[in-house]
Scaffold this active site. Structure first.
Site, PDB file in Angstrom:
ATOM      1  CG  LEU A  90       0.772   9.005  -0.920  1.00  0.00           C
ATOM      2  CD1 LEU A  90      -0.337   8.125  -1.461  1.00  0.00           C
ATOM      3  CD2 LEU A  90       0.247   9.899   0.181  1.00  0.00           C
ATOM      4  N   GLY A  91       5.126   7.454  -0.057  1.00  0.00           N
ATOM      5  CA  GLY A  91       6.069   6.456   0.437  1.00  0.00           C
ATOM      6  C   GLY A  91       7.163   6.184  -0.578  1.00  0.00           C
ATOM      7  CB  THR A  96       9.015   7.585  -5.690  1.00  0.00           C
ATOM      8  OG1 THR A  96      10.416   7.505  -5.401  1.00  0.00           O
ATOM      9  CG2 THR A  96       8.483   8.896  -5.148  1.00  0.00           C
ATOM     10  CB  VAL A  97       3.854   5.579  -3.571  1.00  0.00           C
ATOM     11  CG1 VAL A  97       2.337   5.583  -3.768  1.00  0.00           C
ATOM     12  CG2 VAL A  97       4.411   4.172  -3.751  1.00  0.00           C
ATOM     13  CG  ASP A 179       6.592  -7.600  -0.130  1.00  0.00           C
ATOM     14  OD1 ASP A 179       7.203  -7.891   0.925  1.00  0.00           O
ATOM     15  OD2 ASP A 179       6.521  -6.437  -0.569  1.00  0.00           O
TER      16      ASP A 179
END
Length: 317
Positions: A90-91, A96-97, A179
């Site tokens: 996913l991203g 890393t997702v 964030d």
């Protein structure tokens, strides 16, 4: 609870009994050595990644009404991600997702389902939110096409302040996120906001004044929600989204930079009130910014000032 013992039983329920009951062939000996190497590596990662500390934390929380974190095995993660299928990524912004599927906090915080400590790099397992992030919905990214988010849904999204308020005020030891941005806010199917990406979050002692950093960042998100403009694109054009917004407020022409959807669905009074709140969050001097608790209360007042029909829609959608 003995994590090391449970780990051995979970990985090798009866392998030792079976293999020790028969004479070893060379093939079986090699297989057993490889299995032992994998097991020892997993156990090493498991301990090195904080299993002892997690065991102590769970023991300390026994008898307290706190949901126990689930510990996933490396095999669980392999199955959930289809052996780390690249098509499920996913991203990769910070880590890393992967999109995964399992067999079985605060409502505005992305729920942590558990963790895996058996891999070289420990993994966190979060709930999957189908609507992706606020950034993706506003601006598009990859397969995501920008969506027309209604004014009412934008008001709902602003309720992400509840999660920040919980972090700042709802715990014995406050946490600052550090964030907060539109790509850190996930949206569920009803456009309720879920704060995520806590990689930079830190716990601070009461009295330390780092909270206003989060307030400023949240102010930028409010401006982004109002204007549908990307902060990064503004910087490429050597413009600052907040500076441009502040100038528009000072010149009383903020309606000229507000997104068309907001302009067509919100009243001038509502847009002005929302803009003033964003402005008070994004002050250059930290001591002039609101606290996140004040922001949340202002948003509640703002929500209640909307017409009864619209308020009903927001609360019950």
């Amino acid at each position: 609870m003995n994590f090391r013992r449970l780990l051995r039983l979970r990985l090798h329920p009866d392998e030792y009994l079976v293999q020790l009951s028969w004479p070893f062939t060379e093939e079986k000996r090699i297989k057993m050595e490889k299995a032992m190497q994998v097991f020892e590596a997993k156990e090493e990662y498991f301990i090195r990644n904080g299993a002892i500390l997690l065991e102590k934390q769970i023991s300390c929380n026994q008898g307290i009404d706190i949901e126990t974190i689930r510990v996933f095995s490396a095999k669980d993660i392999l199955q959930a991600t289809n052996n780390y299928d690249p098509d499920l990524i996913l991203g990769t912004e910070i880590a890393t997702v992967y999109k995964g599927k399992l067999d079985d906090s605060h409502k505005n915080v992305l729920r942590l389902n558990g963790c895996c400590l058996e891999t070289e790099i420990p993994m966190l397992v979060f709930e999957l939110i189908s609507n992706s992030t606020l950034f993706d919905n506003l601006h598009g990214k990859g397969k995501w096409v920008p969506r027309l988010i209604s004014w009412l849904d934008r008001v709902r999204i602003a309720m992400a302040s509840y999660a920040i308020c919980y972090m700042h005020c709802g715990r014995s030891r406050p946490i600052v996120h550090l964030d907060i941005k539109s790509s850190s806010i996930f949206l569920d199917e009803s456009f309720s906001a879920k704060l995520s990406k806590f990689g930079f979050a830190v716990s601070i002692a009461p009295g330390e004044d780092f909270f206003k950093c989060d307030v400023y960042s949240f102010g930028v998100v409010l401006v982004e929600v109002l204007t549908d403009r990307k902060p990064s694109e503004m910087l490429i054009r050597r413009m600052n989204l907040v500076d441009d917004f502040v100038s528009s407020m000072e010149e009383n022409c903020v309606l000229q930079i507000v997104d068309d959807v907001v302009l067509s669905q919100g009243s001038n009074e509502e847009i002005q009130a929302f803009s003033e709140l964003a402005l008070r969050c994004a002050k250059n001097q930290g001591d002039k910014r609101l606290t996140i608790k004040e922001v949340t209360l202002k948003l509640m007042e703002f929500k209640s000032s909307i017409s009864p029909f619209l308020l009903h829609y927001i609360l019950h959608k």
